[in-house]
Design an enzyme around this catalytic site. Sequence first.
Site, PDB file in Angstrom:
ATOM      1  N   LYS A 112      -6.351  18.028  -0.911  1.00 59.36           N
ATOM      2  CA  LYS A 112      -6.329  16.992  -1.962  1.00 59.36           C
ATOM      3  C   LYS A 112      -7.009  15.763  -1.384  1.00 59.36           C
ATOM      4  O   LYS A 112      -6.405  14.985  -0.657  1.00 59.36           O
ATOM      5  CB  LYS A 112      -4.879  16.688  -2.347  1.00 59.36           C
ATOM      6  CG  LYS A 112      -4.677  16.085  -3.719  1.00 59.36           C
ATOM      7  CD  LYS A 112      -5.407  14.803  -4.003  1.00 59.36           C
ATOM      8  CE  LYS A 112      -4.725  13.517  -3.639  1.00 59.36           C
ATOM      9  NZ  LYS A 112      -5.601  12.353  -3.917  1.00 59.36           N
TER      10      LYS A 112
ATOM     11  N   GLU B 259       0.447  11.291   9.698  1.00 57.12           N
ATOM     12  CA  GLU B 259      -0.346  10.364  10.509  1.00 57.12           C
ATOM     13  C   GLU B 259      -0.438   9.089   9.674  1.00 57.12           C
ATOM     14  O   GLU B 259      -1.156   9.045   8.687  1.00 57.12           O
ATOM     15  CB  GLU B 259      -1.716  10.978  10.796  1.00 57.12           C
ATOM     16  CG  GLU B 259      -2.340  10.415  12.061  1.00 57.12           C
ATOM     17  CD  GLU B 259      -3.155   9.181  11.791  1.00 57.12           C
ATOM     18  OE1 GLU B 259      -2.560   8.078  11.805  1.00 57.12           O
ATOM     19  OE2 GLU B 259      -4.356   9.312  11.564  1.00 57.12           O
TER      20      GLU B 259
ATOM     21  N   CYS C 211      -6.792   3.372  11.317  1.00 56.55           N
ATOM     22  CA  CYS C 211      -5.361   3.349  11.650  1.00 56.55           C
ATOM     23  C   CYS C 211      -5.133   3.010  13.114  1.00 56.55           C
ATOM     24  O   CYS C 211      -4.148   2.384  13.463  1.00 56.55           O
ATOM     25  CB  CYS C 211      -4.725   4.679  11.283  1.00 56.55           C
ATOM     26  SG  CYS C 211      -5.628   6.091  11.917  1.00 56.55           S
TER      27      CYS C 211
ATOM     28  N   GLU D 127       0.342  -3.810   9.033  1.00 59.35           N
ATOM     29  CA  GLU D 127      -1.027  -3.299   9.104  1.00 59.35           C
ATOM     30  C   GLU D 127      -1.835  -3.918   7.962  1.00 59.35           C
ATOM     31  O   GLU D 127      -1.503  -3.734   6.792  1.00 59.35           O
ATOM     32  CB  GLU D 127      -1.002  -1.770   8.971  1.00 59.35           C
ATOM     33  CG  GLU D 127      -2.365  -1.146   9.126  1.00 59.35           C
ATOM     34  CD  GLU D 127      -2.329   0.374   9.027  1.00 59.35           C
ATOM     35  OE1 GLU D 127      -1.711   0.900   8.092  1.00 59.35           O
ATOM     36  OE2 GLU D 127      -2.927   1.028   9.901  1.00 59.35           O
TER      37      GLU D 127
HETATM   38  P1  NAP Z   1      -2.261   6.295   0.396  1.00 61.89           P
HETATM   39  O1  NAP Z   1      -1.840   5.735  -0.904  1.00 61.89           O
HETATM   40  O2  NAP Z   1      -1.232   6.633   1.387  1.00 61.89           O
HETATM   41  O3  NAP Z   1      -3.183   7.574   0.081  1.00 61.89           O
HETATM   42  C1  NAP Z   1      -3.474   8.619   0.965  1.00 61.89           C
HETATM   43  C2  NAP Z   1      -3.544   9.929   0.197  1.00 61.89           C
HETATM   44  O4  NAP Z   1      -2.263  10.246  -0.349  1.00 61.89           O
HETATM   45  C3  NAP Z   1      -4.503   9.883  -0.987  1.00 61.89           C
HETATM   46  O5  NAP Z   1      -5.127  11.143  -1.127  1.00 61.89           O
HETATM   47  C4  NAP Z   1      -3.559   9.611  -2.132  1.00 61.89           C
HETATM   48  O6  NAP Z   1      -4.061   9.977  -3.393  1.00 61.89           O
HETATM   49  C5  NAP Z   1      -2.374  10.464  -1.747  1.00 61.89           C
HETATM   50  N1  NAP Z   1      -1.126  10.105  -2.410  1.00 61.89           N
HETATM   51  C6  NAP Z   1      -0.814   8.935  -3.030  1.00 61.89           C
HETATM   52  N2  NAP Z   1       0.421   8.996  -3.536  1.00 61.89           N
HETATM   53  C7  NAP Z   1       0.906  10.226  -3.242  1.00 61.89           C
HETATM   54  C8  NAP Z   1       2.157  10.882  -3.494  1.00 61.89           C
HETATM   55  N3  NAP Z   1       3.137  10.280  -4.140  1.00 61.89           N
HETATM   56  N4  NAP Z   1       2.318  12.142  -3.031  1.00 61.89           N
HETATM   57  C9  NAP Z   1       1.341  12.760  -2.345  1.00 61.89           C
HETATM   58  N5  NAP Z   1       0.142  12.185  -2.095  1.00 61.89           N
HETATM   59  C10 NAP Z   1      -0.066  10.933  -2.521  1.00 61.89           C
HETATM   60  O7  NAP Z   1      -3.254   5.330   1.097  1.00 61.89           O
HETATM   61  P2  NAP Z   1      -4.221   4.314   0.354  1.00 61.89           P
HETATM   62  O8  NAP Z   1      -3.693   3.867  -0.959  1.00 61.89           O
HETATM   63  O9  NAP Z   1      -5.509   4.941   0.331  1.00 61.89           O
HETATM   64  O10 NAP Z   1      -4.166   3.096   1.376  1.00 61.89           O
HETATM   65  C11 NAP Z   1      -3.061   2.183   1.364  1.00 61.89           C
HETATM   66  C12 NAP Z   1      -2.682   1.784   2.776  1.00 61.89           C
HETATM   67  O11 NAP Z   1      -2.420   2.939   3.565  1.00 61.89           O
HETATM   68  C13 NAP Z   1      -3.764   1.076   3.561  1.00 61.89           C
HETATM   69  O12 NAP Z   1      -3.782  -0.277   3.324  1.00 61.89           O
HETATM   70  C14 NAP Z   1      -3.372   1.395   4.974  1.00 61.89           C
HETATM   71  O13 NAP Z   1      -2.426   0.497   5.461  1.00 61.89           O
HETATM   72  C15 NAP Z   1      -2.761   2.739   4.898  1.00 61.89           C
HETATM   73  N6  NAP Z   1      -3.696   3.790   5.314  1.00 61.89           N
HETATM   74  C16 NAP Z   1      -3.544   4.325   6.534  1.00 61.89           C
HETATM   75  C17 NAP Z   1      -4.426   5.309   6.947  1.00 61.89           C
HETATM   76  C18 NAP Z   1      -4.331   5.952   8.272  1.00 61.89           C
HETATM   77  O14 NAP Z   1      -5.320   6.519   8.736  1.00 61.89           O
HETATM   78  N7  NAP Z   1      -3.213   5.941   8.941  1.00 61.89           N
HETATM   79  C19 NAP Z   1      -5.428   5.740   6.110  1.00 61.89           C
HETATM   80  C20 NAP Z   1      -5.544   5.177   4.847  1.00 61.89           C
HETATM   81  C21 NAP Z   1      -4.657   4.216   4.466  1.00 61.89           C
HETATM   82  P3  NAP Z   1      -4.967   8.991  -4.289  1.00 61.89           P
HETATM   83  O15 NAP Z   1      -6.245   9.704  -4.374  1.00 61.89           O
HETATM   84  O16 NAP Z   1      -4.270   8.904  -5.602  1.00 61.89           O
HETATM   85  O17 NAP Z   1      -5.020   7.676  -3.592  1.00 61.89           O
END
Ligand code: NAP
Length: 474
Positions: A170, A245, A279, A377
């Site tokens: 996904k 992660e 990250c 973060e």
């Molecule tokens: P996110 O919301 O955690 O999204 C990551 C993935 O999870 C996306 O594919 C997202 O789908 C999916 N997702 C969202 N809600 C879900 C749920 N309820 N169940 C299962 N999967 C779900 O991250 P983001 O919105 O892209 O970023 C927000 C924050 O996350 C950033 O500001 C950062 O702090 C952190 N982040 C950390 C990393 C890392 O490498 N550790 C990477 C990215 C972000 P969608 O396509 O709908 O978004």
Amino acid sequence: MREYLKFYIDGQWVDPIEPKTTNVINPATEEASGSISLGSTADVEKAVAAARRAFASWSQTSREERLELLLAIQAEYHKRMGELGEAVVEEMGAPSALGNGFHVGLGAGHLAAAIDSLRTFQFEEQRGATLVVKEPIGVCALITPWNWPMNQTTVKIFPALATGCTMILKPPQLAPYSAHILAEILHMAGVPAGVFNMVQGSGSVIGTALSTHPEVDMISFTGSESVGVEIAKNAAPGVKRVCQELGGKSAHIVLDDANLAANVAAATAGMMVNSGQTCSAGARLLVPASRLEEAVAAAKQAAEGVTVGDPKGDFAMGPVVSKGQYTDIQRYIELGISEGARLIAGGPGRPDGLAKGFYVKPTVFVTTNDKTIAREEIFGPVLVIIAYDDIDHAIEIANDSPFGLAGYVVGADAAQCNAVARRMRTGWVSINGGFDFQAPFGGYKKSGNGREWGEFGFHEYLEIKSLLGFAPAG
Ligand code: NAP
Ligand code: MG
């Protein structure tokens, strides 16, 4: 305009069951660059059923068969690196040199590491009269973020394939193009039907359907802490394995005997790579208090030297991925100022001359470790410098964080660097720039569970079985 409207299920490109699309926004122009389909739970049902069927045979393949497939994928991957790079540049705004360089290079590196590890991995171990066997865990859901899109898909797909698992990917809505091309690469390389499947769509629909699905055995997730927690809760009733992660707020310790100006400049420029959306970024730069002003001068010069502009041009930094990320980062910059942090470079708003696009100024603050901008973060090009009194104090600051993903130590005395690195409570510490595709990568504390990269990454996809009273052959 890219139109990536099909999903990859059971070895074929198929239409979604209910047609529904969304635009993908180019963060440099704020305009649509193309569209994808948004799947439904019915698409997930089809994909999981295909993965379950394929598991019966794929889990029984030999090491040699899987190696042959990974080598075929490697040949296809190398043919299409240019296309993958362009997709990353367009979907998440990485500068061209970075998108075509490190972004796709990480994918190539994880593929090479998976191939190397598979050649020698010990799937069986005789211990006295017991044979310990490592077997593929089953059907895996791989849920990935947008920030290093190729890194995060490849670091999951290749070990899953190498260990005999089947999977459903996904990808993130914000950066779905490179994942689509990667699925084409896997198809061209001859991945058997159902072994790899991809459904695009929202996390709340597709991610939830996967996390709760009784036929999904394991979930590998990279992204935010809040979503990581929600997935774990959704997976708990099914007693699934969940590897997470999550985020970080990693310390970068410059020791007293290091070349301070050069190391601070490199750390500052390093923080701005990928617009700070990493990250494992060294987001807290720890410098000796006696040399704080020297560090401030070097950081200011380095941050102001980071050129920002069109990802297709020759700039060091592009935009951040989305309006949402832009707004969050601006809020943190305002918060830093209102918390009383000393702003030494950058600040609120877009860089001069950029009226459109989600561009943020490379920003540096001096603050203390108790402030919000030092604890949370930010996931943007914002570095905080924190002064320390002595080595014990530096380690205390480094470890005083809800996260424990990465760390960096630079200094002239190798023994002292090693000693400091040993005392950091994080899963990964780079000493004087060390980097290794075989080094396990993952977090302590709120940074996650499990380890990816190289041979250690295989363990996430394996169950362990004991065969007692197993007489060794011969
Ligand atoms: P996110 O919301 O955690 O999204 C990551 C993935 O999870 C996306 O594919 C997202 O789908 C999916 N997702 C969202 N809600 C879900 C749920 N309820 N169940 C299962 N999967 C779900 O991250 P983001 O919105 O892209 O970023 C927000 C924050 O996350 C950033 O500001 C950062 O702090 C952190 N982040 C950390 C990393 C890392 O490498 N550790 C990477 C990215 C972000 P969608 O396509 O709908 O978004
Ligand atoms: Mg999100």
